[in-house]
Design an enzyme around this catalytic site. Structure first.
Site, PDB file in Angstrom:
ATOM      1  N   ARG A  35     108.136  22.280 -49.460  1.00 13.25           N
ATOM      2  CA  ARG A  35     108.588  21.760 -50.751  1.00 13.25           C
ATOM      3  C   ARG A  35     107.581  22.084 -51.854  1.00 13.25           C
ATOM      4  O   ARG A  35     107.961  22.248 -53.010  1.00 13.25           O
ATOM      5  CB  ARG A  35     108.815  20.255 -50.672  1.00 13.25           C
ATOM      6  CG  ARG A  35     110.158  19.942 -50.042  1.00 13.25           C
ATOM      7  CD  ARG A  35     110.432  18.458 -49.969  1.00 13.25           C
ATOM      8  NE  ARG A  35     111.842  18.229 -49.688  1.00 13.25           N
ATOM      9  CZ  ARG A  35     112.348  17.085 -49.278  1.00 13.25           C
ATOM     10  NH1 ARG A  35     111.555  16.036 -49.111  1.00 13.25           N
ATOM     11  NH2 ARG A  35     113.632  16.961 -49.049  1.00 13.25           N
ATOM     12  N   LYS A 200     118.954   8.790 -41.010  1.00 12.65           N
ATOM     13  CA  LYS A 200     119.445   7.946 -42.097  1.00 12.65           C
ATOM     14  C   LYS A 200     120.930   7.663 -41.862  1.00 12.65           C
ATOM     15  O   LYS A 200     121.803   8.212 -42.537  1.00 12.65           O
ATOM     16  CB  LYS A 200     119.239   8.635 -43.434  1.00 12.65           C
ATOM     17  CG  LYS A 200     117.772   8.840 -43.779  1.00 12.65           C
ATOM     18  CD  LYS A 200     117.628   9.683 -45.036  1.00 12.65           C
ATOM     19  CE  LYS A 200     116.195  10.125 -45.253  1.00 12.65           C
ATOM     20  NZ  LYS A 200     116.116  11.337 -46.097  1.00 12.65           N
ATOM     21  N   GLY A 358     114.464  17.675 -45.693  1.00  8.19           N
ATOM     22  CA  GLY A 358     113.026  17.819 -45.487  1.00  8.19           C
ATOM     23  C   GLY A 358     112.673  17.965 -44.017  1.00  8.19           C
ATOM     24  O   GLY A 358     111.920  18.870 -43.634  1.00  8.19           O
ATOM     25  N   GLY A 382     119.705  14.746 -48.979  1.00  8.13           N
ATOM     26  CA  GLY A 382     120.731  13.920 -49.612  1.00  8.13           C
ATOM     27  C   GLY A 382     121.347  14.606 -50.822  1.00  8.13           C
ATOM     28  O   GLY A 382     122.567  14.552 -51.025  1.00  8.13           O
TER      29      GLY A 382
HETATM   30  P1  ADP Z   1     116.459  15.308 -43.127  1.00  2.70           P
HETATM   31  O1  ADP Z   1     115.081  14.981 -43.658  1.00  2.70           O
HETATM   32  O2  ADP Z   1     116.510  16.699 -42.555  1.00  2.70           O
HETATM   33  O3  ADP Z   1     117.526  15.036 -44.141  1.00  2.70           O
HETATM   34  P2  ADP Z   1     116.623  12.705 -41.850  1.00  2.70           P
HETATM   35  O4  ADP Z   1     115.495  12.260 -42.712  1.00  2.70           O
HETATM   36  O5  ADP Z   1     117.941  12.063 -42.029  1.00  2.70           O
HETATM   37  O6  ADP Z   1     116.758  14.318 -41.909  1.00  2.70           O
HETATM   38  O7  ADP Z   1     116.265  12.452 -40.324  1.00  2.70           O
HETATM   39  C1  ADP Z   1     115.168  13.068 -39.706  1.00  2.70           C
HETATM   40  C2  ADP Z   1     114.660  12.192 -38.593  1.00  2.70           C
HETATM   41  O8  ADP Z   1     115.673  11.818 -37.693  1.00  2.70           O
HETATM   42  C3  ADP Z   1     113.618  12.903 -37.780  1.00  2.70           C
HETATM   43  O9  ADP Z   1     112.362  12.309 -38.031  1.00  2.70           O
HETATM   44  C4  ADP Z   1     114.062  12.681 -36.319  1.00  2.70           C
HETATM   45  O10 ADP Z   1     112.993  12.314 -35.495  1.00  2.70           O
HETATM   46  C5  ADP Z   1     115.058  11.557 -36.448  1.00  2.70           C
HETATM   47  N1  ADP Z   1     116.087  11.513 -35.390  1.00  2.70           N
HETATM   48  C6  ADP Z   1     116.901  12.495 -34.989  1.00  2.70           C
HETATM   49  N2  ADP Z   1     117.695  12.101 -33.979  1.00  2.70           N
HETATM   50  C7  ADP Z   1     117.380  10.814 -33.711  1.00  2.70           C
HETATM   51  C8  ADP Z   1     117.845   9.850 -32.765  1.00  2.70           C
HETATM   52  N3  ADP Z   1     118.794  10.128 -31.889  1.00  2.70           N
HETATM   53  N4  ADP Z   1     117.280   8.626 -32.807  1.00  2.70           N
HETATM   54  C9  ADP Z   1     116.311   8.337 -33.689  1.00  2.70           C
HETATM   55  N5  ADP Z   1     115.832   9.200 -34.605  1.00  2.70           N
HETATM   56  C10 ADP Z   1     116.360  10.429 -34.621  1.00  2.70           C
HETATM   57 MG    MG Z   2     114.079  13.137 -43.911  1.00  2.00          MG
END
Ligand code: ADP
Ligand code: MG
Length: 402
Positions: A35, A200, A358, A382
């Site tokens: 980023r 999330k 991210g 998001g």
């Molecule tokens: P991004 O940043 O790509 O938008 P998010 O912030 O929504 O993604 O989610 C990322 C997190 O989700 C990672 O830190 C990962 O460890 C966690 N994660 C993925 N699958 C699971 C799961 N089954 N249970 C708990 N946490 C999870």
């Molecule tokens: Mg994230």
């Protein structure tokens, strides 16, 4: 939307710029600086043109409190290295340190204000409160540049309200992100597959119905999959679950099927009893089970091998793919197989592939993929999702008017 290249001569002008420097950290070590690097084109171009650059950014969720764990100090250090010139970090956001720092800037120099989320008004729901904080930011700039694509879906003081107070332009990153996402919304080549994962759960469940309108297939992994599995009548043990959304997920599944869309859910998952994110460790055995046999004391933290194959097949056969959210705890090696399989499938897919978010971007870089292994790696999670849903993003809409 004006670009920074239409600003005319900016020599000596104070450019107040919002960036998205919400990088993943382990302690005070930045684990993925993508980023920060993504902001360099705009920053170097403004600095090269002799502007005084004052950067606003946030890190994590300090919730309106000054909290050194969320200081932008690691970001200031990394940014200084990448720019090859010192970037001074103010000790506050709009206080005396920020004032002195900004006043001391020369042409072609850059400074970073402390985490804007140290100010409670930054994220306030109260328009007047946010506007008051934005007026304080506005003292520091002659022009506002919006380049934090990852936050343009937020109606926040440093993203939205500030643009109503100063002449403004979109930075190169925002322009680039919007042009890529526009290709996904205007007649995407089909099949169009959207892969959703991450943690999330509530946020992402909210986008599903809208994504179903645009995509042909929705592939759901990660933490949010379990609320869907529950909606299918399965027991998910200790896995992440949003009980309040189970009925809505059942509705989404029904509506999707009626509309001839496909929702792919995990058929098997990797489960653990005990794990610790901070130390990136799992204690005890990782057990792979079919989704109708998740033990009550276990938590699903990655998709299993059969699911990897199922998901990968959908992705490689697509003409357009958007992926947001790791399908497992990809930061822990033993729970990263599913996410690795998705990354590989996107890299193998000959269609247009976009990775957003991210943690997803950090995951593919940690796996060793170069950025050009994919069509595009978006800095927005998001924000990208809301754009693809067809929503109006406040931080973009505000740039449209003068
Ligand atoms: P991004 O940043 O790509 O938008 P998010 O912030 O929504 O993604 O989610 C990322 C997190 O989700 C990672 O830190 C990962 O460890 C966690 N994660 C993925 N699958 C699971 C799961 N089954 N249970 C708990 N946490 C999870
Ligand atoms: Mg994230």
């Amino acid at each position: 939307m004006k670009s920074i290249h239409q600003l005319g001569d900016v020599r000596g002008q104070r450019i107040l710029i919002r960036c998205d420097f919400n990088v993943p950290l382990r302690g005070d070590v930045i684990t993925d600086d993508g980023r920060i690097r993504a902001a360099l084109p705009t920053l170097t171009s403004l600095l090269g043109a002799g502007a005084k650059v004052i950067i606003m950014a946030h890190l994590g969720r300090p919730k309106g409190q000054v909290d050194p764990r969320f200081s932008l100090a690691p970001v200031a250090r990394r940014l200084s290295e990448l720019l090859g010139q010192p970037v001074k970090l103010a000790r506050d956001v709009v206080g005396p340190s920020a004032e002195t720092t900004v006043a001391g800037l020369g042409a072609g120099q850059a400074a970073l204000l402390e985490n804007v989320r140290y100010e409670a008004a930054e994220e306030s729901k109260d328009d007047a409160e946010r506007a008051r904080l934005a007026a304080q930011y506005a003292r520091f700039g002659d022009i506002f540049v919006s380049d934090g694509f990852g936050v343009v879906h937020r109606k926040q003081a440093s993203v939205f309200d500030i643009a109503r107070l100063l002449p403004h332009a979109a930075g190169d990153l925002v322009v680039k992100e919007v042009s890529v996402l526009r290709r996904l919304t205007t007649e995407p080549q089909r099949p169009y597959v959207v892969v959703l994962g991450g943690a999330k759960v509530a946020d992402k469940l909210a986008v599903i119905d809208n994504m179903l309108k645009v995509a042909d297939t929705l592939v759901i992994g990660g933490g949010m999959a379990y609320t869907f599995l529950k909606a299918e009548g399965l027991e998910v043990g200790q896995s992440l679950l949003d009980q309040t959304k189970v009925a809505a997920c059942a509705e989404s599944l029904k509506a999707a099927r009626a509309a001839g869309k496909t929702i792919l859910l995990p058929v098997d998952v990797r489960t653990v009893t005990d794990w610790d994110f901070a130390s990136r460790t799992v204690s005890g055995e990782i057990l792979t089970v079919p989704v109708d046999q998740i033990p009550a004391d276990r938590q699903g933290l990655d998709i299993g091998p059969a699911t990897q194959e199922l998901f990968a097949r959908a992705v490689t056969g697509a003409k357009t793919v958007f992926w947001n959210g790791p399908v497992g705890v990809s930061e822990i090696d033993a729970l990263s197989q599913g996410t690795r399989a998705i990354a590989r499938a996107l890299a193998d897919c000959s269609g247009l592939t976009v990775v957003g978010g991210g943690d997803s971007a950090a995951a593919v870089r940690a796996f060793g993929y170069a950025d050009d292994a994919f069509g595009y790696i978006s800095t927005g999670g998001g924000a990208s999702l809301e754009y693809l849903e067809g929503k109006t993003l406040p931080g973009l809409a505000v740039l449209e008017d003068d």
